[in-house]
Design a protein around this motif. Structure first.
Motif, short mmCIF file in Angstrom:
data_model
loop_
_atom_site.label_atom_id
_atom_site.label_comp_id
_atom_site.label_asym_id
_atom_site.label_seq_id
_atom_site.Cartn_x
_atom_site.Cartn_y
_atom_site.Cartn_z
N MET A 79 0.82 -1.21 0.00
CA MET A 79 0.00 0.00 0.00
C MET A 79 0.86 1.26 0.00
N THR A 80 1.95 1.25 0.75
CA THR A 80 2.83 2.42 0.80
C THR A 80 3.54 2.62 -0.54
N MET A 81 3.91 1.53 -1.19
CA MET A 81 4.55 1.62 -2.50
C MET A 81 3.60 2.23 -3.53
N ILE A 82 2.36 1.76 -3.55
CA ILE A 82 1.38 2.31 -4.49
C ILE A 82 1.15 3.79 -4.22
N THR A 83 1.03 4.15 -2.95
CA THR A 83 0.82 5.56 -2.60
C THR A 83 2.00 6.42 -3.02
N SER A 84 3.21 5.94 -2.80
CA SER A 84 4.39 6.74 -3.12
C SER A 84 4.55 6.93 -4.63
N LEU A 85 4.17 5.94 -5.41
CA LEU A 85 4.27 6.09 -6.86
C LEU A 85 3.27 7.10 -7.40
N GLN A 86 2.23 7.39 -6.61
CA GLN A 86 1.22 8.37 -7.03
C GLN A 86 1.35 9.69 -6.27
N VAL A 87 2.51 9.96 -5.70
CA VAL A 87 2.69 11.18 -4.91
C VAL A 87 2.44 12.41 -5.77
N PHE A 88 1.70 13.36 -5.21
CA PHE A 88 1.39 14.58 -5.95
C PHE A 88 1.30 15.79 -5.02
N ALA A 89 0.47 15.70 -3.98
CA ALA A 89 0.16 16.88 -3.18
C ALA A 89 1.39 17.45 -2.48
N GLN A 90 2.24 16.57 -1.92
CA GLN A 90 3.38 17.07 -1.15
C GLN A 90 4.33 17.91 -2.00
N PRO A 91 4.86 17.39 -3.13
CA PRO A 91 5.75 18.25 -3.93
C PRO A 91 5.01 19.41 -4.59
N GLN A 92 3.75 19.21 -4.95
CA GLN A 92 2.99 20.29 -5.58
C GLN A 92 2.86 21.49 -4.64
N LEU A 93 2.54 21.23 -3.39
CA LEU A 93 2.31 22.31 -2.44
C LEU A 93 3.59 22.81 -1.78
N LEU A 94 4.57 21.91 -1.59
CA LEU A 94 5.78 22.29 -0.85
C LEU A 94 6.81 22.96 -1.75
N THR A 95 7.03 22.43 -2.94
CA THR A 95 8.09 22.96 -3.81
C THR A 95 7.59 23.35 -5.20
N GLY A 96 6.35 22.97 -5.54
CA GLY A 96 5.87 23.23 -6.89
C GLY A 96 6.61 22.44 -7.95
N GLY A 97 7.27 21.34 -7.55
CA GLY A 97 8.06 20.55 -8.49
C GLY A 97 9.48 21.02 -8.65
N GLY A 98 9.82 22.14 -8.06
CA GLY A 98 11.16 22.72 -8.20
C GLY A 98 12.08 22.34 -7.06
N PRO A 99 13.25 22.97 -7.02
CA PRO A 99 13.75 23.94 -8.02
C PRO A 99 14.08 23.26 -9.35
N GLY A 100 13.76 23.94 -10.42
CA GLY A 100 13.84 23.31 -11.73
C GLY A 100 12.80 22.22 -11.80
N ASN A 101 13.24 20.99 -12.06
CA ASN A 101 12.37 19.82 -12.02
C ASN A 101 12.84 18.81 -10.98
N ALA A 102 13.52 19.29 -9.96
CA ALA A 102 14.16 18.40 -8.99
C ALA A 102 13.16 17.57 -8.20
N THR A 103 11.95 18.06 -7.99
CA THR A 103 10.95 17.32 -7.23
C THR A 103 9.68 17.09 -8.05
N LEU A 104 9.80 17.11 -9.36
CA LEU A 104 8.63 16.90 -10.22
C LEU A 104 8.35 15.40 -10.33
N PRO A 105 7.25 14.88 -9.72
CA PRO A 105 6.91 13.47 -9.86
C PRO A 105 6.07 13.24 -11.10
N ILE A 106 5.82 11.98 -11.41
CA ILE A 106 5.13 11.63 -12.64
C ILE A 106 3.67 12.10 -12.61
N VAL A 107 3.01 12.08 -11.44
CA VAL A 107 1.62 12.51 -11.39
C VAL A 107 1.52 14.01 -11.62
N MET A 108 2.48 14.78 -11.11
CA MET A 108 2.47 16.22 -11.38
C MET A 108 2.75 16.49 -12.86
#
Length: 309
Positions: free
Chosen positions: A235-264
């Protein structure tokens, strides 16, 4: 020659058959709203997304069939797709083990001998039920250059911390740490429940044989906890592969694309750049990855998960 008459079913049998038909119609009537909702809001969008992935499908304008062109473009022509996959893999490899270790450690520490353990469980579970936006805003204030962490470090030790959210290497670390803090309470409760169900005769026999401490944990308790560990891992693996809210709200996927996940990446392509076909293709690639990893986990669990004592 006299025709053989077919004996009629007994009255009780006919009544039972009629009752079953009535119950079947009633059951269908009860579940029909749920089936309608499932078909309208789940099955139909899934089928439509398959079709969309085969088209150049702008939000507005003419749509043209491209076959597997969207899938090929993701791997050959789009500069952000492979980095997004890499970032998702980095997050998963960091988040899943850390979450499981922290959750299991907390569950072990909050054993029966700890007074007020129910209060501690509630305390650690609060971040799980707290809105994600609130959690992220708190962490964002803590991690700012003029935030609490940097202020305390400068005042107490004379050390100025780096700007975590603006540093390419530190940004992903902070996303992982914040995600572990936010989600560890869920797995902790699962491990607490599993620990309370461990067979006491087995534990007592191990103590009589001299097992204690680390040996008791690794040789006795962890094998008995393996079904819970397997469940939380999947369950944790599936959740982590779909991570979106944390990088979206915390870093916006940046700096650059350093925290851009696939769902974003999927969100950006579909709702910002209006490339629905490309977004659908990326979503199906993510789906295939999740299915493949989950299937491997279920296949490997035969070698390490013990369902019987």
């Amino acid at each position: 020659m006299t025709a053989t008459s077919v004996p009629e079913a007994p009255l009780g049998q006919r009544s039972r058959s009629r009752l079953r038909r009535i119950e079947s119609r009633q059951a269908l009537g009860f579940i029909s709203p749920a089936l309608a909702g499932l078909s309208l809001f789940t099955i139909a969008p899934v089928l439509l997304s398959i079709v969309m992935s085969l088209y150049d499908w702008p939000a507005w304008g003419t749509r043209s069939f491209v076959g597997l062109g969207n899938y090929a473009d993701l791997f050959t022509s789009h500069p952000d797709f492979l980095p997004a996959l890499r970032n998702t893999a980095i997050f998963t490899l960091g988040f899943v083990p850390l979450n499981l270790v922290v959750s299991l450690t907390l569950a072990l520490l909050l054993g029966p001998r700890i007074k007020g353990r129910a209060a501690f469980r509630v305390l650690f579970f609060i971040p799980v039920v707290t809105p994600m936006v609130a959690n992220v805003l708190v962490w964002k204030m803590l991690l700012q250059p003029n935030g609490l962490f940097n202020g305390l470090s400068t005042a107490w030790f004379g050390i100025e911390l780096p700007s975590f959210l603006n540093h390419p290497q530190w940004a992903m670390v902070m996303v992982i740490v914040m995600s572990v803090w936010q989600g560890m309470g869920y797995n902790m409760l699962i491990f607490c429940a599993a620990l309370e169900q461990l067979p006491e005769p087995v534990l007592e026999a191990a103590r009589i044989d001299g097992a204690k401490g680390w040996r008791m944990l690794t040789r006795i308790m962890l094998p008995l906890l393996s079904p819970a560990i397997f469940f939380t891992t999947v369950m944790t693996m599936i959740t982590s592969l779909q991570v979106f809210a944390q990088p979206q709200l915390l870093t916006g996927g940046g700096p650059g694309n350093a925290t851009l996940p696939i769902v974003m990446f999927i969100y950006n392509q579909g709702f910002i750049f209006q490339k629905m076909g490309l977004a659908a293709a990326a979503a199906w690639i993510l789906f295939a990855i999740i299915i493949a990893i989950t299937a491997l986990q279920f296949k490997a669990q035969r070698k390490w998960v013990h369902y019987e004592v």
